[in-house]
Design a protein around this motif. Structure first.
Motif, PDB file in Angstrom:
ATOM      1  N   ASP A 175       0.839  -1.194   0.000  1.00 33.85           N
ATOM      2  CA  ASP A 175       0.000   0.000   0.000  1.00 33.85           C
ATOM      3  C   ASP A 175       0.876   1.247   0.000  1.00 33.85           C
ATOM      4  N   GLY A 176       1.930   1.169   0.800  1.00 31.64           N
ATOM      5  CA  GLY A 176       2.859   2.287   0.857  1.00 31.64           C
ATOM      6  C   GLY A 176       3.492   2.543  -0.497  1.00 31.64           C
ATOM      7  N   LEU A 177       3.866   1.475  -1.171  1.00 35.89           N
ATOM      8  CA  LEU A 177       4.473   1.615  -2.501  1.00 35.89           C
ATOM      9  C   LEU A 177       3.493   2.248  -3.482  1.00 35.89           C
ATOM     10  N   ALA A 178       2.249   1.766  -3.418  1.00 29.95           N
ATOM     11  CA  ALA A 178       1.249   2.308  -4.336  1.00 29.95           C
ATOM     12  C   ALA A 178       1.050   3.792  -4.067  1.00 29.95           C
ATOM     13  N   ILE A 235      12.559   1.296  -9.944  1.00 32.37           N
ATOM     14  CA  ILE A 235      11.194   1.141 -10.451  1.00 32.37           C
ATOM     15  C   ILE A 235      10.969  -0.301 -10.883  1.00 32.37           C
ATOM     16  N   GLU A 236      11.945  -0.793 -11.617  1.00 30.15           N
ATOM     17  CA  GLU A 236      11.846  -2.153 -12.121  1.00 30.15           C
ATOM     18  C   GLU A 236      11.711  -3.142 -10.973  1.00 30.15           C
ATOM     19  N   CYS A 237      12.519  -2.922  -9.969  1.00 24.47           N
ATOM     20  CA  CYS A 237      12.540  -3.825  -8.826  1.00 24.47           C
ATOM     21  C   CYS A 237      11.171  -3.843  -8.148  1.00 24.47           C
ATOM     22  N   CYS A 238      10.595  -2.673  -7.922  1.00 28.85           N
ATOM     23  CA  CYS A 238       9.270  -2.591  -7.298  1.00 28.85           C
ATOM     24  C   CYS A 238       8.242  -3.319  -8.139  1.00 28.85           C
ATOM     25  N   VAL A 267      -3.025  -9.223   0.193  1.00 24.48           N
ATOM     26  CA  VAL A 267      -1.728  -8.913  -0.404  1.00 24.48           C
ATOM     27  C   VAL A 267      -1.861  -8.862  -1.923  1.00 24.48           C
ATOM     28  N   ARG A 268      -2.584  -9.836  -2.471  1.00 23.68           N
ATOM     29  CA  ARG A 268      -2.761  -9.841  -3.935  1.00 23.68           C
ATOM     30  C   ARG A 268      -3.450  -8.568  -4.383  1.00 23.68           C
ATOM     31  N   SER A 269      -4.461  -8.181  -3.606  1.00 29.51           N
ATOM     32  CA  SER A 269      -5.216  -6.993  -3.960  1.00 29.51           C
ATOM     33  C   SER A 269      -4.325  -5.757  -3.947  1.00 29.51           C
ATOM     34  N   ALA A 270      -3.476  -5.649  -2.937  1.00 34.65           N
ATOM     35  CA  ALA A 270      -2.572  -4.498  -2.873  1.00 34.65           C
ATOM     36  C   ALA A 270      -1.537  -4.583  -3.994  1.00 34.65           C
ATOM     37  N   ALA A 271      -1.098  -5.804  -4.287  1.00 38.03           N
ATOM     38  CA  ALA A 271      -0.090  -5.980  -5.331  1.00 38.03           C
ATOM     39  C   ALA A 271      -0.623  -5.502  -6.686  1.00 38.03           C
ATOM     40  N   VAL A 272      -1.903  -5.731  -6.929  1.00 40.51           N
ATOM     41  CA  VAL A 272      -2.493  -5.284  -8.192  1.00 40.51           C
ATOM     42  C   VAL A 272      -2.321  -3.776  -8.350  1.00 40.51           C
ATOM     43  N   ARG A 273      -2.563  -3.072  -7.265  1.00 41.91           N
ATOM     44  CA  ARG A 273      -2.434  -1.610  -7.342  1.00 41.91           C
ATOM     45  C   ARG A 273      -0.994  -1.194  -7.610  1.00 41.91           C
ATOM     46  N   VAL A 274      -0.054  -1.909  -6.977  1.00 46.03           N
ATOM     47  CA  VAL A 274       1.345  -1.553  -7.185  1.00 46.03           C
ATOM     48  C   VAL A 274       1.762  -1.880  -8.619  1.00 46.03           C
ATOM     49  N   THR A 327       0.524   0.936 -10.834  1.00 47.97           N
ATOM     50  CA  THR A 327       1.168   2.227 -10.578  1.00 47.97           C
ATOM     51  C   THR A 327       2.617   2.209 -11.044  1.00 47.97           C
ATOM     52  N   TRP A 328       3.352   1.192 -10.603  1.00 46.88           N
ATOM     53  CA  TRP A 328       4.772   1.144 -10.931  1.00 46.88           C
ATOM     54  C   TRP A 328       5.000   0.659 -12.352  1.00 46.88           C
ATOM     55  N   GLY A 329       4.084  -0.154 -12.847  1.00 42.31           N
ATOM     56  CA  GLY A 329       4.196  -0.590 -14.236  1.00 42.31           C
ATOM     57  C   GLY A 329       4.101   0.600 -15.185  1.00 42.31           C
ATOM     58  N   LEU A 330       3.142   1.482 -14.906  1.00 36.95           N
ATOM     59  CA  LEU A 330       2.999   2.665 -15.747  1.00 36.95           C
ATOM     60  C   LEU A 330       4.228   3.551 -15.642  1.00 36.95           C
ATOM     61  N   MET A 331       4.770   3.612 -14.417  1.00 43.73           N
ATOM     62  CA  MET A 331       5.984   4.407 -14.239  1.00 43.73           C
ATOM     63  C   MET A 331       7.127   3.822 -15.055  1.00 43.73           C
TER      64      MET A 331
END
Lengths: 676, 814
Positions: free
Chosen positions: B70-73, B86-89, B104-111, B114-118
């Motif tokens: 969640d923090g990452l997102a 970015i890649e690592c995240c 966790v899966r649900s939060a991972a989807v958000r990350v 977010t980070w994929g677009l970045m």
């Protein structure tokens, strides 16, 4: 340890589902069904294979029934009352409520109509049901000290469940029949992600992929709406439980939405009792029904009225639900006779009809006349709509479930053999999971997870409770495959961490770059790892308890000095003929060669610090010296052509510098120093 | 955890990087979770925070992993320059898509999104590749067992900007498409990789829209929002899918599907086919008004491929109009837009049906049927854009003129009434209105039943060209028309007495329509215009009441009561909502009020005759007072009333009113000519509830007050007048809130503009409801004792604006 799976029924066929599974010594029977196609001994599973002595009570820990269909429960009274099983039987609340009705109905048909000798009596059914222990969804039941079971929602019919069973660390799921897509009255199967050794799944539609249910609903609604809009009557013959409620919710909802005022009827006998059960068992229905039932119970159909026989010939459009589903007799046949001759009317047919019934005749071709018996002939002018609703999951759904659960092994039951073979291949190739499709009375053995109890040292516990993550920067030029990395990492810890072996490599570029752009990252350049558990070391000594200690404690425990593993290599190297140095002694010649090598390596490895200690060279942990031994155990070749111009060099290194070491060796091999 | 302890909170606020880290790395899991969840409220360096979050995604405790993700997102917004980070995240989040725990899966989807677009933004040359990869990963999560994960996955998919067409098409089919089988030429992937990818993606949207949970279905429809623009083939597939969703059982899902379709139409990729029409148009007969309205909004934009679908849509609209008459104006507006979009089809349809709708040729459709009206609106729509009008028979425009009121109401968003009228006249010129007996040059004739058509034209039509020219002219025209009409109203009186109700109503309607032409055009005499319109309304009521009084059977007490109530209210409004009356006008209104009171007594009401008698005498004395000031002789009626009252003496409970024959009294009344003063000002308010509709409700906590933000413009409200808000709910309970507008400033007496937050108390325990809000003006002339509401207005209210709907929805914890 193994899990043995004995398939007594529904192996490469549909009917008499019955699987006996032995997990770490505990034996469970999943389902106890009968085959509707046979009338002889083949109708029941061959129980004698469980125990030759027929002492079922001692060999079986429990019987689990997934749902109330006869091919899953039909043989239960026979097994308990005739064969004498007295142990616990588990099923869900709705199954327990509906099972006696189904069994009694079947027994009546068998005995009263067909005049067969009865296999079990009504008393048997009642006695049998007394042994049943009802379970709720997601309720964990401790059957005995070691065996745990838990039910998960399966869709399919009211009260259908998948069962999870666990003995020690070995765990498995038996799905029974299930549906991965929701319909109007039942939800989709729902299960948690778990560590499973075995998944036994049905495979009725092993190769079929169904289209969206919206299409089916649309066709059905359109047909019905068009019919009533032009003043026709719609006859929907259905089975009392399940499809009737599904279609009725669909129609009721549509009527409501479109503000239609045309009456929908239920024929009297049908579904009054069934609807009552549905109303009581709201928590087993679909999300939509559950959400709205506080304001309105979806099974209190707003637009539905009771049908009276006198209304058959009443004018005006209407919709009528009637039993039985295949128009094999009863009320639906009576109505069919009256309504079939009009072109305005519509008859819907269920997805499957037994040969010989009127439903089957209507399905095959489009007859205009149907001979009911010798004297009566029905003129069929009405429209016919074939329903394509099914409560079983399609092959996509099976694959989705298997993929989600990612068990170590899959066994397919409840399907047709050729299709099961196709599906088996797919599971194996696409998901990388070994898959089996045993025939009846075959046993499949698979290895199961074994658990060992181990003590652990306080240092290890402490280190485990403290976060300890590191970032690994991977040098992209390293040719270490990421796969090797991960296997190394997991090596010591596989016993403790719940590492998922996911067959799908989630990052698709991992394998790509080998062939294409090697500058593309193979996985991220930076990786994060938390080794707190990996730092544990399992120590097993004879006569002592198994123990887990922290890696720092190991030396202490063993009373040993620290030691390291070094790799070594000894190869010849040519230095060219050294005329002017011929006189030199052995020692000075060595030091000359070393300094030559040192300058050579320094120029090649500009980013490394090459140190010359006189006796040997050192780069990181890599050391190199001239080997003057007659026979060196690390030597790769023993022949040197010119003793004065060549020598052996011996080198060793730690595993961490493996790449560097081979890089140096290849530099030395490539380069003939004599040329310089 | 420590939130209650203020000391601790302040201590925590001062946490620096080092102590934050040492606490995080301590053995207590709950502290770790709390710190990660609240990390943003401390002053920690973002780079450090990123490292900590990333590290704790490896934690064995699922809730720590979730908090870290969640923090990452959340961090995603801050720009991170380091590509490898970015890649690592991103890759770590992808690994966690396989986590055992739902949360966790649900939060991972958000990350991942977010980070994929970045990541994609960071390396533009591989954007396509990354987008495809993210899409595939997210699609595989749409088959997760957890509802939250599935829903989140679709929410994430919506954020993707580019995806390959092949993958998009695959997401619409559960079967693996042939393009993915055995194809090796694709540059980016191996065959087996590609097939694997296809398996992940297969049917994601098909599954999404038939999900058990409406949240998932809704977000699946929403996820298509941006993707449909990417490929025509895909948008075609999506269209078929969304058509089916219109059959969904949840209203919110149906609305979302329509919303997405609407976006398709705006983006010009909505290609309807005949096969879709059954499903599509069935939404027009949907029980839910919002669904119907959304579909109509869509139809305004839709391009229909052929005449067949156009005809089907037309029929659907007419059917819908027949079963839901309340939708009339919107349906007509849709027809108008549809016509404008498909000029050729309109021409051919109208040519076909003209015979049927033309009353002159005795068509089989009745002239007043809904269908004919629909045809007429369709017909007049076409030439607005170009000159195809030649193919539309001009006579239809003449017919349309007779429906002017309804049509102008429907087309209010495009043009005002006078424009429409001018336009209709323009287009009907070819035949000349004389066909129908219209006489543009006609002199106003005496008002006899049947001649009303001439009158409307006498008032309005010669001025039509002038309307387009100067404003001054318009204003003069308006006041002229008003005067003409008011003089004609006087002529109605004999008709009222002789009971020609039908004629009277028709005449009044014609007057009204003639005046409404000016509504949008004048501002100088808008007060006078509003007054006259209101006056006409009152005359209509007087006529109806009179008719009821003289009718033989007197059983319709309810009707009588309601009409009188309306009349009283109307007169009250007339008296209090205008300022700048001349004495004559005031007397005229008072006389009408006197008549109303007399009418009440005439029917022999016993229950409250005392109050009414008092009121009667009060009004009478008011009139007397005015007359004395002006030195004018009272009218016969007033004389009679005064005489009767003096005969009766003091009004006491014992005094019987039966001794007076009010019916006889009323017969002495005649309607005088009303000379209107040009200076009349209209007291009115404009109330707007900004940013509130059924999709964007105001949130409230049941039992606690909620503030409704209103934008208000007050016209001609002098500072001493008192204004009240009335808020009603369920038509049963009303709350009154005093509007103290003086401190708010915002202009002078003539126009005040301000925003005001109205508190709404006693919010019910309902998940959502609609409150109706309007502004009322306290009447100045009612005596204090008339009304006593606790805390509310002391006198009767005259409402000075249209009632507005406010959508409210209960706040949810999540």
């Amino acid at each position: 340890m193994t899990i043995d799976c004995l398939v007594l029924g529904a192996g490469q066929e549909v009917g008499k589902s019955c699987v006996v599974v032995t997990i770490n010594g505990k034996r469970i029977m999943f389902d106890c069904g009968m085959h509707m196609g046979y009338l002889d001994h083949r109708r029941y599973p061959d129980f004698s294979r469980i125990s030759a002595s027929r002492d079922y009570n001692t060999v079986l820990s429990c019987v689990i029934i997934t749902h109330f269909h006869l091919d899953h429960i039909g043989a239960l009274p026979y097994f308990t009352e005739v064969c004498g099983y007295n142990g616990p039987i588990y099923m869900t609340f709705p199954t327990m409520a509906l099972a006696p009705l189904m069994l009694e109905d079947y027994r009546k048909v068998m005995v009263d109509r067909r005049g067969e000798a009865e296999q079990f009596s009504n008393d048997h059914i009642m006695e049998c049901m007394k042994k049943v222990i009802p379970v709720d969804l997601k309720q964990t039941i401790q059957v005995d000290e070691d065996l745990q079971i838990r039910a998960y929602y399966a869709g399919h019919v009211l009260g259908a469940a998948m069962f999870y069973a666990k003995v020690g660390d070995a765990a498995m799921v038996y799905t029974g029949d299930y549906n991965m897509t929701p319909d109007r009255h039942l939800g989709a199967a729902q299960i948690d992600r778990m560590q499973l050794d075995l998944l036994i799944t049905e495979s009725t539609y092993a190769t079929t992929i169904r289209d969206s249910k919206y299409g089916r609903e649309r066709e059905f609604l359109k047909a019905v709406h068009n019919c009533v809009a032009s003043g026709g009557k719609v006859l929907i013959p259905t089975f009392a439980l399940g499809r009737a409620q599904e279609l009725c919710i669909l129609l009721d909802d549509y009527w409501e939405r479109m503000n239609l005022k045309i009456p929908i009827y239920f024929s009297a006998g049908l579904t009054v009792q069934a609807n009552m059960y549905y109303k009581m068992l709201i928590s087993w229905t679909s999300q939509k029904v559950k959400e709205t039932y506080t304001t309105r119970n979806a099974f209190d159909f707003k637009n539905v009225q009771k049908f009276d026989r006198s209304m058959i010939d009443a004018p005006g459009p209407c919709v009528l639900f009637a039993t039985p589903g295949m128009i094999s007799g009863g009320f639906s046949l009576e109505v069919f006779k009256r309504w079939a001759p009009s072109k305005l009317n519509l008859i819907t047919l269920p997805g499957y009809c037994v040969a010989g019934t009127i439903g089957h005749k209507l399905m095959s071709g489009k007859p205009t006349k149907i001979d009911l018996d010798k004297d009566t002939q029905i003129d069929v002018q009405c429209q016919i709509h074939q329903l394509a609703f099914s409560p079983h999951t399609d092959s996509k759904g099976i694959m989705d479930l298997v993929k989600f659960l990612s068990p170590k092994h899959v066994i397919l039951v409840h399907g047709e053999k050729p299709k099961m073979v196709t599906l088996k291949e797919r599971i194996h190739s696409e998901l990388g999971i070994p898959c089996h499709d045993p025939a009846n009375n075959e046993t499949v053995s698979i290895s199961s997870t074994l658990s060992i109890k181990a003590e652990s040292s306080s240092t290890f516990i402490q280190s485990c409770s403290t976060p300890n993550f590191k970032f690994l920067k991977r040098n992209l030029n390293d040719k270490i495959n990421s796969k090797e990395l991960s296997s190394k990492e997991g090596g010591t810890s596989s016993m403790f961490t719940r590492r998922r072996s996911n067959p799908h490599v989630k990052h698709l570029n991992r394998n790509l770059d080998e062939k294409f752009d090697s500058s593309l990252s193979c996985g991220p350049e930076l990786e994060v790892s938390d080794d707190r558990v990996n730092e544990g070391i399992l120590v097993m000594e004879k006569g002592k308890k198994t123990k887990v200690v922290h890696q720092d404690e190991l030396l202490l425990l063993l009373g040993e000095q620290e030691h390291e593993v070094r790799f070594a290599n000894c190869s010849p190297i040519y230095f060219g003929s050294l005329d002017d140095t011929h006189v030199m002694d052995c020692i000075s010649r060595k030091s000359l060669w070393l300094s030559q090598l040192s300058s050579k390596l320094s120029s090649e490895l500009s980013d490394r610090n090459v140190q010359n200690f006189g006796e040997y060279l050192q780069v990181e942990s890599f050391t190199l010296s001239i080997c003057s031994k007659e026979s060196c155990p690390y030597r790769t070749t023993n022949r040197i052509e010119n003793e004065s111009a060549a020598a052996f060099y011996c080198c060793s290194w730690l595993v961490t510098d493996e790449v560097l070491a081979w890089q140096i060796i290849s530099i030395l091999e490539k380069h003939d120093l004599s040329s310089t | 955890m420590a939130e209650r302890d203020s000391e601790l909170v302040s201590a925590i606020n001062e946490l620096d990087d080092r102590s934050f880290l040492s606490l995080c790395f301590g053995p207590s899991v709950s502290i770790r979770i709390w710190l990660l969840k609240n990390a943003e409220s401390f002053q920690i360096r973002p780079s450090l925070l990123l490292t900590v979050f990333l590290g704790f995604t490896k934690d064995p405790y699922p809730y720590v992993r979730k908090a870290a993700l969640d923090g990452l997102a959340g961090l995603g917004i801050t720009v991170v320059e380091d590509g490898s980070m970015i890649e690592c995240c991103y890759f770590r989040a992808i690994e966690l898509l396989n986590d055992v725990e739902d949360c966790v899966r649900s939060a991972a989807v958000r990350v991942v999104i977010t980070w994929g677009l970045m990541l994609a933004a960071h390396s533009p040359e591989r954007k396509q590749h990354f987008s495809d990869e993210i899409f595939a990963n997210l699609c595989s999560m749409t088959r997760d067992m957890s509802m939250e994960v599935r829903s989140n996955a679709f929410v994430a998919i919506k954020r993707l900007e580019i995806v390959s067409e092949d993958l998009l098409l695959q997401s619409m089919s559960k079967r693996v498409l042939s393009i993915f089988k055995g194809k090796k030429s694709l540059v980016q992937c191996y065959t087996e990789q590609l097939e694997m990818l296809a398996l992940d993606v297969a049917g994601a949207f098909v599954h999404g829209v038939e999900d058990e949970f409406h949240q998932v279905r809704k977000s699946a429809c929403d996820a298509l929002f941006n993707l449909i623009i990417l490929s025509t083939k895909f948008s075609g597939e999506a269209l078929s899918l969304l058509m089916d969703v219109l059959n969904d059982d949840s209203v919110s899902v149906r609305l979302q599907a329509l919303e997405t379709l609407h976006h398709m139409a705006i983006s010009n990729c909505l290609q309807l086919q005949e096969a879709h029409m059954h499903m599509f148009l069935s939404a027009l007969s949907d029980n839910n008004g919002h669904v119907r309205s959304a579909l109509r909004k869509l139809l305004k934009l839709a391009k229909l491929p052929d005449l067949g679908t156009f005809q089907l849509s037309f029929n659907g609209l007419v059917e819908s109009l027949e079963s839901y008459p309340q939708d009339e104006s919107d349906v007509l507006s849709v027809l108008f837009h549809m016509g404008q979009n498909h000029v050729n089809m309109v021409a051919s349809i109208i040519t076909d049906v003209f015979e049927q709708i033309d009353p002159a040729s005795e068509g089989k459709l009745g002239f007043d049927s809904v269908k004919v009206m629909a045809y007429i609106v369709l017909a007049i729509s076409a030439p607005v854009l170009d000159t195809h009008s030649l193919r539309i028979p001009p006579r239809i425009f003449s017919y349309a003129a007779t429906l002017l009121g309804r049509i102008s109401h429907a087309l209010g968003d495009i043009m005002d009434q006078s424009t429409i009228f001018a336009y209709l006249l323009q287009n009907s010129k070819n035949t000349g209105l004389s066909d129908l007996g219209f006489n543009p040059e006609g002199v106003p004739c005496s008002l006899t039943p049947g001649s009303y058509v001439n009158d409307i034209l006498a008032i309005a039509s010669p001025k039509t060209p002038a309307m387009i020219h100067e404003k001054q002219h318009k204003d003069d025209d308006a006041i002229e028309s008003i005067k003409t009409i008011l003089s004609k109203v006087q002529d109605i009186w004999p008709l009222i007495q002789s009971g020609f109700l039908h004629e009277i109503l028709r005449n009044l309607r014609v007057f009204k329509e003639a005046l409404e032409v000016f509504t949008y055009q004048i501002d100088k005499y808008s007060g006078a215009l509003a007054f006259t319109l209101q006056y006409l309304k009152i005359m209509k009521l007087v006529a109806k009441v009179w008719n009821l009084m003289s009718s033989k059977h007197s059983c319709r007490i309810g009707e009588w009561e309601s009409l009188l109530g309306k009349l009283e209210k109307g007169l009250k409004g007339l008296r209090s909502r205008f300022i700048g009356f001349s004495k004559e006008e005031e007397r005229h209104i008072l006389e009408l009020m006197l008549v109303t009171s007399a009418l009440r007594l005439a029917n022999g009401e016993i229950c409250c005759h005392l109050t009414i008698m008092r009121k009667l005498s009060m009004i009478a004395s008011n009139i007397e007072h005015l007359l004395k000031e002006e030195c004018i002789e009272p009218s016969t009626f007033v004389c009679e009333v005064q005489r009767s009252l003096s005969k009766l003496g003091a009004i006491t409970p014992k005094a019987s009113c039966y001794s007076l024959d009010f019916r006889k009294l009323l017969k002495t009344f005649t309607l005088n000519h009303l000379e209107i003063s040009k200076k009349l000002k209209h007291v009115k308010a404009e109330l707007v509830i900004p940013d509130n509709d059924y999709e964007k409700p105001l949130y409230f906590v049941p039992g606690l007050p909620v503030g409704i933000l209103c934008q208000i413009i007050l016209h001609n409200v002098s500072s001493e007048r008192k204004l009240w808000f009335r808020i009603t709910m369920d038509n049963t309970t009303s709350q009154f809130i005093f509007l103290d507008f003086l401190p708010l400033g915002g202009g002078c007496d003539e126009v005040r503009e301000f925003t005001y937050t109205v508190p709404f108390y006693r919010t019910p325990k309902a998940s959502s409801f609609i409150a109706r809000i309007c502004i009322g003006l306290e009447c100045w002339f009612e005596s204090d004792e008339v009304n006593e509401r606790r805390g509310g207005p002391k006198r009767d209210l005259a409402y000075i604006c249209k009632e507005k709907e406010v959508y409210l929805s209960m706040i949810h914890n999540s």
